[in-house]
Design an enzyme around this catalytic site. Structure first.
Site, PDB file in Angstrom:
ATOM      1  N   LYS A 145       0.991  -1.094  -0.114  1.00 25.34           N
ATOM      2  CA  LYS A 145      -0.091   0.057   0.083  1.00 25.34           C
ATOM      3  C   LYS A 145       1.042   1.118  -0.018  1.00 25.34           C
ATOM      4  CE  LYS A 145      -1.964  -0.740   4.271  1.00 25.34           C
ATOM      5  NZ  LYS A 145      -2.858  -0.672   5.326  1.00 25.34           N
ATOM      6  N   HIS A 261      -9.743 -11.776   3.892  1.00 28.18           N
ATOM      7  CA  HIS A 261      -9.851 -10.213   4.202  1.00 28.18           C
ATOM      8  C   HIS A 261     -11.240 -10.241   4.962  1.00 28.18           C
ATOM      9  CE1 HIS A 261      -9.690  -5.878   4.655  1.00 28.18           C
ATOM     10  NE2 HIS A 261      -8.557  -6.194   4.669  1.00 28.18           N
TER      11      HIS A 261
END
Lengths: 382, 382
Positions: A145, A261
């Protein structure tokens, strides 16, 4: 000749524990309604006659008051009602009842025989340890990220993380196939970067791209990732449906470990009175549906899972469950390196630590930060 | 050359209204956190530099106190962040934020330009009316139930419902492919039964089997249903994932109207403080994802949706939404015929009434009950 109940029903039943809000009379009434709502979805008068109807509807197996003032009803369902399919199993557990407040699923027990219908996680704890070459310490994981970096920049990050000794590098779950981060290019570059680092370190770091995507595309992305050489997959079953995760895990041609997730699953756990308990949702159901590691927000971070809820998830990931393998709990959600010693103590060795921004957001360089992460996890002082 | 923000971002942004619990300072802080949580999922320090980062993160467009004491923050996201895919769109709206209490999605606005990426419902209200040959009265729908009846018995029920003038006969959503109700046999027999009744009545009753199922099987079941001659499909996107519904709706070879069932979506709406509002979830998002009719529990039934929530869903099904067609609200959930006059007044003509057990559970025969349903819906006295 029409089949008879004795040829249609094995007699094996799945047991679901529901915490029911209300006084005893109301809670009992709720339990009775659940027996119908989750099966024939019709009034008593329409229960099919005789043995068949008695097999089909839910049975109240026990009904007990809890210290909280609520009641716990254990209701069983014939395994045949679930069709031996994950979506209908979830539907049987709490499809319609999810729409009613004051009903919370707190326990689910499957007969071992029933579990033989599901392969569950392909790797589980032991398989993942073997793949990564990590004998007994906790596993280290970090996301790529932030969204907005080019594929080249993400690959450069991946290279540094792998050099630093991270075990699993996963895409941030918001990275799909956007104009600023194309799936194929990202997977190509990040896989190469991790491979290059592995050659230098002699380690077996794995890159797990996010394959969460449109219904017809998830499997394609996973196959592409496999072809390119990625070592794992990230998927958010709240977005794709639970059974898509199961399908990814079951596919022998793909055959990669699955990191689950929790995005878009929060609805089930944010109300303490309704939905599904943290441990059942993030510990048991995702495990049944093929996750090798289950990400959830750690206590004390920017989410609000309690310590108890997190401990419950971790316990559930290893509870005996027929031949379904134990999996890794993966607490994350804004965790900093400073929390590692305490988390280490709380979760023990059988955990995958997910540290995000903090590895990028400190004074030292990224490789150095990863080394620090390693030392903290291995229990050595900084 | 790397692409620049001006070539990557159209400038079009999706706007999401979040109701935030807490005092002004806390609510504002929540809004700021959402801007990052739903995009880069990392601290401020990691926002990519310059114009790119500013495009990627959420923007607080407005922030206002509400009469309830909460605050409403409208936050916008670059359309590119959603990847123009339903799963990532849902993830952008409230993927991680669904895991935090005190954040509720109350509004979502798409630029018309953005909506061109989605076909939405294939039929919508007008298309469904044309298919069914019903000019302006409410549509009549009933489920095949209870689970446990043989396919032959269900087909016999379907025949009577169709004779009685029901417009859409759908599988109960718990019927999938169980040992006591095999999908192929059920679809074969029920389709034939409805066709036979249609020949007698001259009407165009449609049978919609439930294709909710395993990830690799939903499309197969839908294609089989189409081949056999079924006239519609029932699907529960909470169980299959929203995008599977979109895929069913988009498939030109299948090309059948889609009835959306709310099972396993309750988690989002049972807490008044968290999740997604009823109207956005059951009105807007399922419409975007291709539903032609959206089933939800009516107020005053065995579920606990408020009158206001149901009205909100109904309004949302027809709010202007680019070229995405209006769809039918389908209130159900233990409704009796006695409720029809009041529901008729509340919902008007643009509604699909779903009456279940009450059509089977009365003194008269089923065809007679359907005629009564018809008369009540058409406004004639019993």
């Amino acid at each position: 000749m029409e089949p008879t109940p004795s040829t249609l029903f094995s007699g094996e039943r799945i047991r679901v524990g529901y915490r029911l809000a209300g006084d005893e009379a109301l809670a009992w009434q709720k339990a009775e309604v659940i027996c119908l709502e989750q099966t024939i979805e019709a009034p008593y008068e329409l229960i099919p006659e005789g043995e068949l109807g008695q097999n089909i509807i839910g049975h109240i197996e026990s009904f007990e008051p809890l210290d909280t003032g609520d009641f716990m009803a254990v209701i069983s369902y014939a395994e045949e009602v679930t069709g031996f399919e994950i979506p209908q199993l979830l539907n049987t557990i709490c499809g319609n009842s999810s729409l009613k407040p004051g009903i919370r699923v707190e326990a689910v027990e499957f007969p071992d025989h029933y579990l033989e219908n599901f392969r569950g996680p392909r790797y589980g704890r032991q398989g993942l340890r073997e793949m990564l070459g990590v004998a007994d310490r906790p596993l280290l994981c970090t996301p790529l990220k932030p969204m907005g970096l080019s594929c080249r920049e993400l690959a450069d990050l991946a290279y540094q993380f792998a050099l630093g000794g991270i075990d699993i590098i996963k895409d941030d779950h918001g990275l799909v196939d956007q104009p600023f981060s194309r799936f194929a290019e990202r997977v190509e570059l990040c896989t190469k970067a991790v491979r290059r680092a592995n050659k230098e370190t002699g380690k077996s770091c794995v890159y797990a791209p996010n394959v969460t995507g449109p219904a017809g595309v998830v499997m394609e992305r996973a196959r592409l990732a496999k072809r390119i050489g990625a070592g794992g997959l990230l998927v958010a079953p709240g977005l794709t449906g639970f059974d898509t995760m199961r399908r990814l895990a079951d596919d022998d041609d793909i055959g990669l470990p699955i990191i689950c997730h929790p995005a878009f699953l929060g609805g089930f756990v944010t109300s303490p009175e309704s939905g599904i308990s943290h441990s059942i949702l993030f510990g048991k159901l995702v495990r049944l549906a093929g996750a090798d590691a289950t990400i959830f927000p750690n206590y004390g971070g920017r989410f609000s899972f309690s310590r108890e809820a997190c401990g419950g998830i971790a316990s559930e990931t290893a509870r005996p469950m027929g031949r379904i393998k134990p999996i890794f709990p993966a607490p994350g959600g804004g965790m900093s390196l400073a929390r590692i010693p305490e988390m280490r103590e709380f979760y023990g060795n059988e955990v995958l630590f997910l540290i995000g921004g903090d590895l990028q957001n400190r004074g030292r360089d990224i490789v150095e930060n990863c080394h620090l992460f390693h030392r903290l996890v291995s229990g050595a002082q900084k």
